[in-house]
Design a protein around this motif. Structure first.
Motif, PDB file in Angstrom:
ATOM      1  N   THR A  26      24.983  33.704  11.388  1.00  0.00           N
ATOM      2  CA  THR A  26      24.313  34.156  10.178  1.00  0.00           C
ATOM      3  C   THR A  26      24.097  32.942   9.284  1.00  0.00           C
ATOM      4  O   THR A  26      25.028  32.181   9.032  1.00  0.00           O
ATOM      5  CB  THR A  26      25.159  35.201   9.443  1.00  0.00           C
ATOM      6  OG1 THR A  26      25.354  36.318  10.309  1.00  0.00           O
ATOM      7  CG2 THR A  26      24.460  35.666   8.176  1.00  0.00           C
ATOM      8  N   GLU A  27      22.871  32.775   8.835  1.00  0.00           N
ATOM      9  CA  GLU A  27      22.524  31.597   8.055  1.00  0.00           C
ATOM     10  C   GLU A  27      22.188  31.999   6.624  1.00  0.00           C
ATOM     11  O   GLU A  27      21.462  32.965   6.387  1.00  0.00           O
ATOM     12  CB  GLU A  27      21.339  30.865   8.683  1.00  0.00           C
ATOM     13  CG  GLU A  27      20.949  29.594   7.927  1.00  0.00           C
ATOM     14  CD  GLU A  27      19.999  28.709   8.730  1.00  0.00           C
ATOM     15  OE1 GLU A  27      19.550  29.148   9.807  1.00  0.00           O
ATOM     16  OE2 GLU A  27      19.729  27.577   8.282  1.00  0.00           O
ATOM     17  N   TYR A  28      22.729  31.258   5.680  1.00  0.00           N
ATOM     18  CA  TYR A  28      22.438  31.456   4.264  1.00  0.00           C
ATOM     19  C   TYR A  28      21.864  30.159   3.699  1.00  0.00           C
ATOM     20  O   TYR A  28      22.345  29.068   4.021  1.00  0.00           O
ATOM     21  CB  TYR A  28      23.713  31.803   3.484  1.00  0.00           C
ATOM     22  CG  TYR A  28      24.487  32.985   3.979  1.00  0.00           C
ATOM     23  CD1 TYR A  28      24.313  34.246   3.412  1.00  0.00           C
ATOM     24  CD2 TYR A  28      25.428  32.847   4.988  1.00  0.00           C
ATOM     25  CE1 TYR A  28      25.048  35.343   3.840  1.00  0.00           C
ATOM     26  CE2 TYR A  28      26.169  33.935   5.435  1.00  0.00           C
ATOM     27  CZ  TYR A  28      25.979  35.173   4.853  1.00  0.00           C
ATOM     28  OH  TYR A  28      26.712  36.252   5.286  1.00  0.00           O
ATOM     29  N   GLU A  29      20.883  30.296   2.849  1.00  0.00           N
ATOM     30  CA  GLU A  29      20.320  29.142   2.149  1.00  0.00           C
ATOM     31  C   GLU A  29      20.066  29.532   0.704  1.00  0.00           C
ATOM     32  O   GLU A  29      19.719  30.685   0.420  1.00  0.00           O
ATOM     33  CB  GLU A  29      19.014  28.682   2.793  1.00  0.00           C
ATOM     34  CG  GLU A  29      19.170  28.143   4.203  1.00  0.00           C
ATOM     35  CD  GLU A  29      17.835  27.671   4.770  1.00  0.00           C
ATOM     36  OE1 GLU A  29      16.847  28.420   4.639  1.00  0.00           O
ATOM     37  OE2 GLU A  29      17.796  26.562   5.326  1.00  0.00           O
ATOM     38  N   GLY A  30      20.240  28.619  -0.186  1.00  0.00           N
ATOM     39  CA  GLY A  30      20.005  28.907  -1.594  1.00  0.00           C
ATOM     40  C   GLY A  30      20.230  27.695  -2.443  1.00  0.00           C
ATOM     41  O   GLY A  30      20.211  26.554  -1.956  1.00  0.00           O
ATOM     42  N   GLU A  31      20.460  27.915  -3.723  1.00  0.00           N
ATOM     43  CA  GLU A  31      20.648  26.816  -4.664  1.00  0.00           C
ATOM     44  C   GLU A  31      21.696  27.227  -5.694  1.00  0.00           C
ATOM     45  O   GLU A  31      21.686  28.356  -6.187  1.00  0.00           O
ATOM     46  CB  GLU A  31      19.324  26.492  -5.352  1.00  0.00           C
ATOM     47  CG  GLU A  31      19.357  25.266  -6.234  1.00  0.00           C
ATOM     48  CD  GLU A  31      17.986  24.956  -6.792  1.00  0.00           C
ATOM     49  OE1 GLU A  31      17.763  25.235  -7.983  1.00  0.00           O
ATOM     50  OE2 GLU A  31      17.132  24.440  -6.029  1.00  0.00           O
ATOM     51  N   ILE A  32      22.590  26.323  -5.985  1.00  0.00           N
ATOM     52  CA  ILE A  32      23.632  26.539  -6.994  1.00  0.00           C
ATOM     53  C   ILE A  32      23.603  25.374  -7.969  1.00  0.00           C
ATOM     54  O   ILE A  32      23.796  24.221  -7.560  1.00  0.00           O
ATOM     55  CB  ILE A  32      25.029  26.647  -6.359  1.00  0.00           C
ATOM     56  CG1 ILE A  32      25.077  27.750  -5.298  1.00  0.00           C
ATOM     57  CG2 ILE A  32      26.083  26.892  -7.435  1.00  0.00           C
ATOM     58  CD1 ILE A  32      26.360  27.771  -4.499  1.00  0.00           C
ATOM     59  N   ALA A  33      23.339  25.670  -9.236  1.00  0.00           N
ATOM     60  CA  ALA A  33      23.336  24.640 -10.278  1.00  0.00           C
ATOM     61  C   ALA A  33      22.454  23.457  -9.905  1.00  0.00           C
ATOM     62  O   ALA A  33      22.812  22.302 -10.120  1.00  0.00           O
ATOM     63  CB  ALA A  33      24.758  24.178 -10.565  1.00  0.00           C
ATOM     64  N   GLY A  34      21.311  23.738  -9.309  1.00  0.00           N
ATOM     65  CA  GLY A  34      20.361  22.685  -8.970  1.00  0.00           C
ATOM     66  C   GLY A  34      20.593  21.989  -7.654  1.00  0.00           C
ATOM     67  O   GLY A  34      19.859  21.062  -7.305  1.00  0.00           O
TER      68      GLY A  34
END
Length: 486
Positions: free
Chosen positions: A48-56
């Motif tokens: 399972t793959e997750y991608e995103g952004e946290i605090a830039g």
């Protein structure tokens, strides 16, 4: 070993990226900026793959269906914007592009922040905070790992080690691959190398007749070009190659630049390899243009040039014999005169506040959790001498029984195989689980790597691409680093 279970990200890792300035890097999938996105499962149950952004800072996470409870939190190294500007950086989860598939196939969950500012240039000042936030996210959205190991390649090893010291209750072990561990001493030594290149190989000016400025540069690109051109020209004469050998001795820079070739034996072959390191790693990648970014992020010049006996420094280096051989092969070169020229060069002072800002990001050697390093013996970009000096530091302020080193007899930077990387992860895991280090002899570690089979022998190098290399763990005692900052 299953292949092509999820998209491959192909690119050079960390500092190795600076070695070929014209390297073309395929684009990686762009992370989402709208929070975690869960990839759809396929029939053969990929991670399972997750991608995103946290605090830039963009992140990637892979969690295999048969997760074994261990999370490997990976920190990448240096991607100079001068080389990679305009193209997406590869979002690696291990030491090379294929590492993620090997590690998830064996049950490990993987996570990596790209850090602030897109992951370019000097990421150390924000990297630990970025990784800590990603670990928070993982615990909230995936689950609490049974074991969390920080891992990192090249300058990413600085982050992996420092994170374990900053959050000792959250990190269970550290794996540093090709680590530039002493980030303060490293930047000092890079300045020494560039200063010696300027003094011994140029007339002190760039192509337009302006002074080559190594810190606070007015025209960083012109200075960089002058240094690169000077090394290239010097490599074509015996006298120039002798001076290259002397400059290389300042950071124990080997001549083993090409992972696909055997270790150079002749003076000329060795110094030509050293010239490649000096041109692409120290002048192009980590020279004046890199200083601009470092000074911006640290509030000034954090480095000081050497202020001592250059002759004594050569004697104490691990390369005195090689330097003497290079000068003996160049009747027109004068080692004593060149050392005198270095001694006459003005000393460059560090800006005190900038240096203090850098020192706070340096690992201190407290080793609250077990630390394992993995390094190629021929690495000239981040020489393995850093491990020995860090070991000396650990002996003074940390827990030596928690610190061990593995060495691979191979050239170039970060060129450990998939098998060698996986063996190192398993060694660290066994140490954490049992409280004792398993057998670390070359015989034991090579046997473990051979058992994985030739599908795991792949080594990624930006110069030669992917090639197969048999396991090559070896006994090795590196010299101490030239200018440890502790």
């Amino acid at each position: 070993m299953r292949r092509t279970r999820h998209p491959a990200r192909t690119a050079s890792a960390a500092l190795a990226a600076v070695l070929v300035p014209l390297l073309s890097v395929p684009a990686a999938a762009a992370p989402s900026s709208a929070g975690p996105e869960r990839a759809a499962a396929t029939a053969d149950a990929p991670p399972t793959e997750y991608e995103g952004e946290i605090a830039g800072a963009a992140y990637r996470v892979l969690v295999p269906e048969d997760w074994n409870g261990t999370l490997l939190l990976y920190s990448h190294g240096n991607y100079p914007s001068e080389i990679f500007a305009g193209q997406p950086l590869p979002h690696l989860l291990g030491n090379q592009p294929a590492s993620e598939e090997v590690l998830t196939d064996h049950g490990y969950a993987l996570a990596a922040s790209m850090f602030q500012d897109g992951g370019y240039d000097f990421t150390v000042p924000t990297a630990v905070a970025d990784q800590s936030r990603l670990l928070d996210w993982f615990e909230q959205h995936v689950g609490e790992p049974e074991r969390t190991f920080t891992t990192g390649s090249s300058m990413g090893a600085v982050t992996a080690l420092k994170h374990a010291e900053v959050e000792p209750d959250r990190i269970d072990g550290v794996l540093a691959i090709g680590g530039a561990i002493d980030v303060v001493g490293m930047l000092d030594t890079i300045l020494d190398v560039n200063l010696a290149t300027k003094v011994l190989l140029t007339d002190g000016t760039d192509a337009d007749g302006n002074p080559i400025e190594l810190v606070h540069p007015t025209d960083a690109r012109a200075g960089r070009a002058a240094l690169v051109d000077a090394v290239a020209a010097a490599a074509e004469t015996p006298e120039g190659r002798a001076r290259i050998a002397l400059i290389a001795s300042l950071n124990d820079i080997t001549g083993w630049y090409d992972v696909s070739a055997p270790e150079p034996g002749s003076v000329e072959d060795r110094t030509r390899g050293q010239a490649q390191w000096l041109m692409w790693a120290y002048s192009f990648g980590l020279g004046p243009t890199a200083r601009v970014d470092w000074e911006t992020k640290l509030g000034g010049n954090a480095s000081a040039s050497f202020d001592g006996s250059w002759s004594r420094r050569l004697v104490h280096s691990g390369m005195l014999r090689e330097v003497r051989a290079a000068y003996a092969a160049a009747p027109g070169a004068d080692l004593s005169a060149d050392l005198t020229a270095l001694a006459a060069a003005p000393v460059i002072e560090a800006d005190p506040q900038a240096r203090a800002n850098l020192v706070q990001h340096r690992p201190e050697g407290t080793t609250p959790s077990p630390v394992l390093t993995l390094h190629t013996t021929g690495d000239g970009g981040a020489p393995p001498s850093y491990e020995r000096s860090f070991g000396d530091r650990v002996a003074h302020v940390g827990h030596p029984e928690r610190y061990r080193n593995l060495y691979v007899e191979r050239g170039a930077h970060l060129t450990v195989s998939l098998a060698e990387e996986l063996v190192a992860v398993r060694v660290l895991e066994e140490r954490v689980e049992s409280g004792r280090w398993p057998a670390l002899s070359p015989r034991a570690t090579n046997r473990a790597a051979w058992r994985l089979g030739p599908d795991y022998f792949g080594v990624f190098d930006p110069v030669t691409g992917v090639s197969g290399h048999e396991p090559a763990f070896t006994h090795f005692v590196p010299p101490r680093s030239a200018r440890p900052s502790w």
